[in-house]
Design an enzyme around this catalytic site. Structure first.
Site, PDB file in Angstrom:
ATOM      1  N   SER A   1       0.861  -1.190   0.000  1.00  0.00           N
ATOM      2  CA  SER A   1       0.000   0.000   0.000  1.00  0.00           C
ATOM      3  C   SER A   1       0.891   1.231   0.000  1.00  0.00           C
ATOM      4  O   SER A   1       1.997   1.193   0.560  1.00  0.00           O
ATOM      5  CB  SER A   1      -0.880   0.011   1.255  1.00  0.00           C
ATOM      6  OG  SER A   1      -1.505   1.270   1.404  1.00  0.00           O
TER       7      SER A   1
ATOM      8  N   TYR B   1      -1.518  -0.496  10.486  1.00  0.00           N
ATOM      9  CA  TYR B   1      -1.717  -1.002   9.107  1.00  0.00           C
ATOM     10  C   TYR B   1      -0.521  -0.640   8.237  1.00  0.00           C
ATOM     11  O   TYR B   1       0.040  -1.500   7.537  1.00  0.00           O
ATOM     12  CB  TYR B   1      -3.007  -0.414   8.538  1.00  0.00           C
ATOM     13  CG  TYR B   1      -3.223  -0.683   7.067  1.00  0.00           C
ATOM     14  CD1 TYR B   1      -3.633  -1.929   6.610  1.00  0.00           C
ATOM     15  CD2 TYR B   1      -3.031   0.331   6.118  1.00  0.00           C
ATOM     16  CE1 TYR B   1      -3.837  -2.179   5.254  1.00  0.00           C
ATOM     17  CE2 TYR B   1      -3.238   0.089   4.762  1.00  0.00           C
ATOM     18  CZ  TYR B   1      -3.640  -1.159   4.336  1.00  0.00           C
ATOM     19  OH  TYR B   1      -3.839  -1.402   2.994  1.00  0.00           O
TER      20      TYR B   1
HETATM   21  P1  NAD Z   1     -11.243  -6.079   0.515  1.00  0.00           P
HETATM   22  O1  NAD Z   1     -11.551  -5.970   1.958  1.00  0.00           O
HETATM   23  O2  NAD Z   1     -12.314  -5.811  -0.473  1.00  0.00           O
HETATM   24  O3  NAD Z   1     -10.610  -7.505   0.175  1.00  0.00           O
HETATM   25  C1  NAD Z   1      -9.729  -8.161   1.039  1.00  0.00           C
HETATM   26  C2  NAD Z   1     -10.055  -9.632   0.990  1.00  0.00           C
HETATM   27  O4  NAD Z   1      -9.134 -10.334   1.833  1.00  0.00           O
HETATM   28  C3  NAD Z   1     -11.463  -9.946   1.519  1.00  0.00           C
HETATM   29  O5  NAD Z   1     -12.113 -10.799   0.623  1.00  0.00           O
HETATM   30  C4  NAD Z   1     -11.202 -10.637   2.848  1.00  0.00           C
HETATM   31  O6  NAD Z   1     -12.192 -11.588   3.196  1.00  0.00           O
HETATM   32  C5  NAD Z   1      -9.861 -11.306   2.570  1.00  0.00           C
HETATM   33  N1  NAD Z   1      -9.149 -11.661   3.786  1.00  0.00           N
HETATM   34  C6  NAD Z   1      -8.931 -10.893   4.879  1.00  0.00           C
HETATM   35  N2  NAD Z   1      -8.263 -11.590   5.815  1.00  0.00           N
HETATM   36  C7  NAD Z   1      -8.032 -12.819   5.280  1.00  0.00           C
HETATM   37  C8  NAD Z   1      -7.386 -13.974   5.763  1.00  0.00           C
HETATM   38  N3  NAD Z   1      -6.831 -14.017   6.998  1.00  0.00           N
HETATM   39  N4  NAD Z   1      -7.328 -15.057   4.965  1.00  0.00           N
HETATM   40  C9  NAD Z   1      -7.871 -15.036   3.706  1.00  0.00           C
HETATM   41  N5  NAD Z   1      -8.501 -13.960   3.208  1.00  0.00           N
HETATM   42  C10 NAD Z   1      -8.593 -12.873   3.996  1.00  0.00           C
HETATM   43  O7  NAD Z   1     -10.012  -5.087   0.281  1.00  0.00           O
HETATM   44  P2  NAD Z   1      -9.139  -4.731  -1.016  1.00  0.00           P
HETATM   45  O8  NAD Z   1      -9.101  -3.273  -1.117  1.00  0.00           O
HETATM   46  O9  NAD Z   1      -9.544  -5.540  -2.185  1.00  0.00           O
HETATM   47  O10 NAD Z   1      -7.712  -5.179  -0.462  1.00  0.00           O
HETATM   48  C11 NAD Z   1      -6.828  -6.048  -1.169  1.00  0.00           C
HETATM   49  C12 NAD Z   1      -5.399  -5.685  -0.784  1.00  0.00           C
HETATM   50  O11 NAD Z   1      -5.107  -4.369  -1.272  1.00  0.00           O
HETATM   51  C13 NAD Z   1      -5.159  -5.650   0.729  1.00  0.00           C
HETATM   52  O12 NAD Z   1      -3.902  -6.215   1.009  1.00  0.00           O
HETATM   53  C14 NAD Z   1      -5.137  -4.164   1.036  1.00  0.00           C
HETATM   54  O13 NAD Z   1      -4.384  -3.866   2.185  1.00  0.00           O
HETATM   55  C15 NAD Z   1      -4.527  -3.618  -0.234  1.00  0.00           C
HETATM   56  N6  NAD Z   1      -4.780  -2.187  -0.460  1.00  0.00           N
HETATM   57  C16 NAD Z   1      -6.052  -1.724  -0.662  1.00  0.00           C
HETATM   58  C17 NAD Z   1      -6.248  -0.362  -0.877  1.00  0.00           C
HETATM   59  C18 NAD Z   1      -7.623   0.219  -1.102  1.00  0.00           C
HETATM   60  O14 NAD Z   1      -7.794   1.452  -1.016  1.00  0.00           O
HETATM   61  N7  NAD Z   1      -8.627  -0.599  -1.408  1.00  0.00           N
HETATM   62  C19 NAD Z   1      -5.168   0.510  -0.884  1.00  0.00           C
HETATM   63  C20 NAD Z   1      -3.891   0.002  -0.675  1.00  0.00           C
HETATM   64  C21 NAD Z   1      -3.715  -1.355  -0.473  1.00  0.00           C
END
Ligand code: NAD
Length: 250
Positions: free
Chosen positions: A144, A158
């Site tokens: 991130s 985080y």
């Molecule tokens: P999201 O919450 O939509 O998806 C995350 C998924 O991970 C969910 O389906 C959740 O059930 C799953 N998950 C969580 N803990 C888990 C575990 N212990 N085992 C298996 N699955 C698990 O969020 P997203 O935005 O799609 O996030 C995806 C990645 O992108 C993450 O690593 C997040 O930190 C990163 N990210 C997101 C953003 C943003 O703004 N959306 C920005 C920077 C980084």
């Protein structure tokens, strides 16, 4: 180079977008989910309807034994994993550090965001390593931009977990280069997914921050997926030990 691609946390958001695009590009996709089976199964059905191949696999990636069992199940159903996207992540406790009274919340944050990457990478490397007779492969770690700027209000924990991932990407890449495995990272900026419900102020934070992003908007999961599929492809064959921002310039 397509093969079996495991995307963790692929039931929704960025992971689902990567799984969808990966299947469209010819990967046989292992869709990992932890608790919500229905969205993962719906994604598998959607991929099949579009002519792709995918299957859903349950495991909390923070649970080492569950990860080992999941990889064994993928071996049987799709064949050994040849590339891995460590995508699953949580925001964890949103609070100033002096208010972080619950150590278990920190353990849970690191169990998913950091230890999960270790567990899944371990199993993937055992299958992919050329020194072990495997085909080589690619590991992508989803970090991130918070790793750079420290996160939004109350997100020090985080951000620190994502900083750990960036370090892991660099070190692991060097460790497994001779195994024919590239390890690269992606740092999304704010992207329109449900994880942002977890911010202080919920998803409303997106509208506040959007005008401060040089490209003037938050990102779409599909834009992160395009970058991931590039890194998985042979077009990125000389890229390893690096993490790139997909953040609209933020
Ligand atoms: P999201 O919450 O939509 O998806 C995350 C998924 O991970 C969910 O389906 C959740 O059930 C799953 N998950 C969580 N803990 C888990 C575990 N212990 N085992 C298996 N699955 C698990 O969020 P997203 O935005 O799609 O996030 C995806 C990645 O992108 C993450 O690593 C997040 O930190 C990163 N990210 C997101 C953003 C943003 O703004 N959306 C920005 C920077 C980084």
């Amino acid at each position: 180079m397509a093969g079996v691609l495991l995307v963790t946390g692929a039931g929704r958001g960025i992971g689902a977008a990567i799984a969808r695009l990966g299947a469209a590009r010819g990967w046989r996709v292992a869709v990992n989910y932890s608790r919500s089976r229905a969205p993962a199964e719906a994604l598998v059905a959607e991929i099949a309807a579009a002519g792709g191949e995918a299957a859903a696999f349950a495991a909390d990636i923070g649970d080492s034994a569950a990860v080992t069992a999941m990889f064994a199940e993928i071996d049987q159903v799709l064949g050994p994993v040849t590339s891995l996207v460590n995508n699953a992540g949580i925001i964890g406790p949103v609070a100033r550090v002096e208010a972080l009274d619950d150590p278990q919340a920190l353990v849970a944050l690191y169990a998913t965001n950091v230890f999960g990457v270790f567990h899944c990478s371990r199993e993937a490397i055992r299958r992919m390593s050329r020194r072990r007779g495997g085909p080589g492969g690619v590991i992508i770690n989803i970090s991130s931009v918070a790793a750079r700027h420290g996160g939004l209000a109350g997100e020090v924990a985080y951000a620190s977990s994502k900083g750990a991932i960036d370090s892991l990407t660099t070190g692991l890449a060097r460790e497994v280069a001779a195994d024919g495995i590239r390890v690269v990272g992606l740092r999304p900026g704010l992207t329109d997914t449900d994880i942002n419900d977890g911010h202080d102020g919920g998803k409303s934070v997106l509208g506040v921050i959007a005008p401060t992003i040089p490209l003037g908007r938050i990102g779409r999961p599909e834009e992160i997926a395009e970058a991931a599929l590039f890194l998985l492809s042979d077009a990125a064959s000389y890229m390893t030990a690096t993490t790139i921002d997909v953040s609209g310039g933020r």
